[in-house]
Motif scaffolding. Sequence first.
Motif, PDB file in Angstrom:
ATOM      1  N   TYR A  21       0.793  -1.235   0.000  1.00 52.21           N
ATOM      2  CA  TYR A  21       0.000   0.000   0.000  1.00 52.21           C
ATOM      3  C   TYR A  21       0.823   1.280   0.000  1.00 52.21           C
ATOM      4  CZ  TYR A  21      -3.477  -3.493   1.344  1.00 52.21           C
ATOM      5  OH  TYR A  21      -4.260  -4.612   1.385  1.00 52.21           O
ATOM      6  N   ARG A  45       1.173 -11.647   5.701  1.00 53.18           N
ATOM      7  CA  ARG A  45       0.282 -10.509   5.507  1.00 53.18           C
ATOM      8  C   ARG A  45      -0.681 -10.374   6.679  1.00 53.18           C
ATOM      9  NH1 ARG A  45      -2.785 -12.159   0.164  1.00 53.18           N
ATOM     10  NH2 ARG A  45      -0.756 -13.095  -0.261  1.00 53.18           N
ATOM     11  N   CYS A  46      -1.225  -9.197   6.823  1.00 51.04           N
ATOM     12  CA  CYS A  46      -2.249  -8.938   7.832  1.00 51.04           C
ATOM     13  C   CYS A  46      -3.561  -9.555   7.363  1.00 51.04           C
ATOM     14  CB  CYS A  46      -2.410  -7.436   8.029  1.00 51.04           C
ATOM     15  SG  CYS A  46      -3.813  -6.969   9.078  1.00 51.04           S
ATOM     16  N   VAL A  48      -6.440  -8.837   8.314  1.00 47.76           N
ATOM     17  CA  VAL A  48      -7.530  -7.855   8.301  1.00 47.76           C
ATOM     18  C   VAL A  48      -7.505  -7.037   7.015  1.00 47.76           C
ATOM     19  CG1 VAL A  48      -8.602  -5.914   9.496  1.00 47.76           C
ATOM     20  CG2 VAL A  48      -7.497  -7.746  10.816  1.00 47.76           C
ATOM     21  N   CYS A  49      -6.370  -6.372   6.747  1.00 46.38           N
ATOM     22  CA  CYS A  49      -6.288  -5.468   5.593  1.00 46.38           C
ATOM     23  C   CYS A  49      -5.513  -6.059   4.426  1.00 46.38           C
ATOM     24  CB  CYS A  49      -5.670  -4.140   6.006  1.00 46.38           C
ATOM     25  SG  CYS A  49      -3.907  -4.238   6.411  1.00 46.38           S
ATOM     26  N   GLN A  50      -4.904  -7.244   4.618  1.00 48.54           N
ATOM     27  CA  GLN A  50      -4.148  -7.944   3.578  1.00 48.54           C
ATOM     28  C   GLN A  50      -2.849  -7.246   3.193  1.00 48.54           C
ATOM     29  OE1 GLN A  50      -5.065 -11.109   2.432  1.00 48.54           O
ATOM     30  NE2 GLN A  50      -6.422 -10.822   4.184  1.00 48.54           N
ATOM     31  N   LYS A  51      -2.347  -6.355   4.032  1.00 46.86           N
ATOM     32  CA  LYS A  51      -1.065  -5.722   3.746  1.00 46.86           C
ATOM     33  C   LYS A  51       0.056  -6.757   3.821  1.00 46.86           C
ATOM     34  CE  LYS A  51       2.222  -2.234   5.343  1.00 46.86           C
ATOM     35  NZ  LYS A  51       2.524  -1.159   6.308  1.00 46.86           N
ATOM     36  N   HIS A  62       2.874  -4.090  12.388  1.00 43.97           N
ATOM     37  CA  HIS A  62       1.803  -3.385  11.669  1.00 43.97           C
ATOM     38  C   HIS A  62       0.507  -3.390  12.475  1.00 43.97           C
ATOM     39  CE1 HIS A  62      -1.378  -2.611   8.753  1.00 43.97           C
ATOM     40  NE2 HIS A  62      -1.860  -3.815   8.994  1.00 43.97           N
ATOM     41  N   SER A  68      -1.356   3.120  12.327  1.00 46.75           N
ATOM     42  CA  SER A  68      -2.199   2.382  11.395  1.00 46.75           C
ATOM     43  C   SER A  68      -3.528   3.110  11.177  1.00 46.75           C
ATOM     44  CB  SER A  68      -2.464   0.976  11.924  1.00 46.75           C
ATOM     45  OG  SER A  68      -3.315   0.276  11.050  1.00 46.75           O
ATOM     46  N   THR A  70      -6.100   1.740   9.646  1.00 42.75           N
ATOM     47  CA  THR A  70      -7.179   0.759   9.593  1.00 42.75           C
ATOM     48  C   THR A  70      -7.541   0.316  10.999  1.00 42.75           C
ATOM     49  OG1 THR A  70      -5.699  -1.144   9.457  1.00 42.75           O
ATOM     50  CG2 THR A  70      -6.258  -0.044   7.387  1.00 42.75           C
ATOM     51  N   ASN A  71      -8.569  -0.519  11.097  1.00 44.93           N
ATOM     52  CA  ASN A  71      -8.994  -1.027  12.405  1.00 44.93           C
ATOM     53  C   ASN A  71      -8.422  -2.413  12.652  1.00 44.93           C
ATOM     54  OD1 ASN A  71     -10.460  -2.303  10.455  1.00 44.93           O
ATOM     55  ND2 ASN A  71     -12.425  -2.161  11.511  1.00 44.93           N
ATOM     56  N   CYS A  72      -7.215  -2.653  12.129  1.00 40.65           N
ATOM     57  CA  CYS A  72      -6.593  -3.978  12.244  1.00 40.65           C
ATOM     58  C   CYS A  72      -6.474  -4.420  13.698  1.00 40.65           C
ATOM     59  CB  CYS A  72      -5.222  -3.978  11.563  1.00 40.65           C
ATOM     60  SG  CYS A  72      -5.273  -3.651   9.791  1.00 40.65           S
TER      61      CYS A  72
END
Length: 374
Positions: A21, A45-46, A48-51, A62, A68, A70-72
Motif C-alpha cells: 500500500y 500478511r495482515c 484484516v487489511c491484507q497488507k 503493523h 495504522s 485501519t482497524n486492524c
Amino acid sequence: MASDPDPPKPKTPRHKCPACYKQFNRKLHLIEHMKISYHSVHQPRCWVCQKHCKSFESVREHINSPLSKTNCLKIFVEQGCNLCLKVLDSPSALKEHKQMCCLVAPVPLGTKITPCIESNFTMSGSIMDEMHNGKAQKAVAMDCEMVGGGSDGSIDLCARVCLVDEAENIILHTYVQPQIPVTNYRYEVTGLTEDHLRDAIPLNEVQDKIKKILYNGESVGRMPPDGVKARLLVGHDIQHDLNCLRMKYPGFLLRDTAKYRPLMKTNLVSHSLKHLTKTYLGYNIQSGVHDPYEDCISVMRLYKRMRGQDHRQVFRLGDEKVVFRLGDEKANSGFDSFRSMELEKKAPDELYEISTSDYKCWCLDLTKDCNPGS
C-alpha cells in the motif's frame, strides 16, 4: 471588486502498491518498488487489511502500530490468534482454534546415560512412489548439543545428536565421541559430563547412521541429482550442526528456521529457537539444560506450521476461476521477461501478478516443486 479565487489545482494521481500500500507519484517509481520488494502470495500478511510484510514480526508491528489507519488492531484483539496471526470469524471459532494452535511442550529426554536409540527407519514403497509422482518429500529434524574443545574450550564439538520424523518419533538419539579432547563440557547448558561420552559412539559411525537416514539407505553416489529419494533436513542454524558433524548435505534439501525469511526479524536477523517456539507454538523451551529432543520437536513443529500455510491465489480467465500457487508451473518468470514500456502500461494488480518471491516458500514442499529439477 474582489478577484475570483484561484481554481483548485488538480490532484496528481498516485500509484499505489497493491501489496504493501505504499504510494508513489510516478508509475516508474512503483515499478522499481515492485522489482525490489518481491511481493507475492507467499509473503506474510495482515489477515484484516491484507497488507504484505517482509516477516511475521513485521505483521505484528503493523497490527500494533499507533499510526495504522485501519482497524486492524481492534479486529485482531477480538478475533485474532496471537500465535499464527489468523483472524477467525467469531470469538467462539477463535477459542476453538487456539486450543489446536497452542501446543503442549514435549517432555525432554533428560541427560540419563543411555545407549544409542535407533529406529529401523526407511521409507515404504508407497511413500517412495508418491515422491516419484511429484508429491511431497518427507522431512526429518535434527539437533546437536555441543561441548568445547581447544585450549580455551571455544571449538564446538558435537557430543549429542537427535533426529525425529514428522510424527515426532525418535529416529536416532546418541551421544557422540568427539575426535579431539573435550576441554569444556559446558555443563550448565548441555548437562553433559565425562561419563556421558566415555562409551559414546565415534563420530564416523554417527555420520554413517545419519547418512543412512537422510538418504533412505541409498548410497550417496547412487543418489539421483534431484535428490528425490533423500529427505528434507530441518533444523535451527542447521548448517552449524552439519559443520560440527563434519557432514555436507545439499542446500536445496535444507529447511532452516533460523534463515527462513518469514520467521526472521524485520531487519532480517535470525531469532533464537527459544523465541520462535514461544511466539509461534505457545510454550517455553531451553529453560535449563538444552535438550536436543525438545529442540528437534519444536523445530519440526515450526516447519510444519510454515509448510501448512495456504497461499493459493485465485485468478479469473474469462468465466473460469483458476487456482494456483505463485511459484508453480503456471507462474511467470518475473519482471525480467518484460520491457520497460510494457510494464508502464500494466495496472498495479497486473504488476503484482508478475512479481515473484525472492525465497523458497515452504508451502511448496507440499507440491512437486519441492525439487529444483522438477
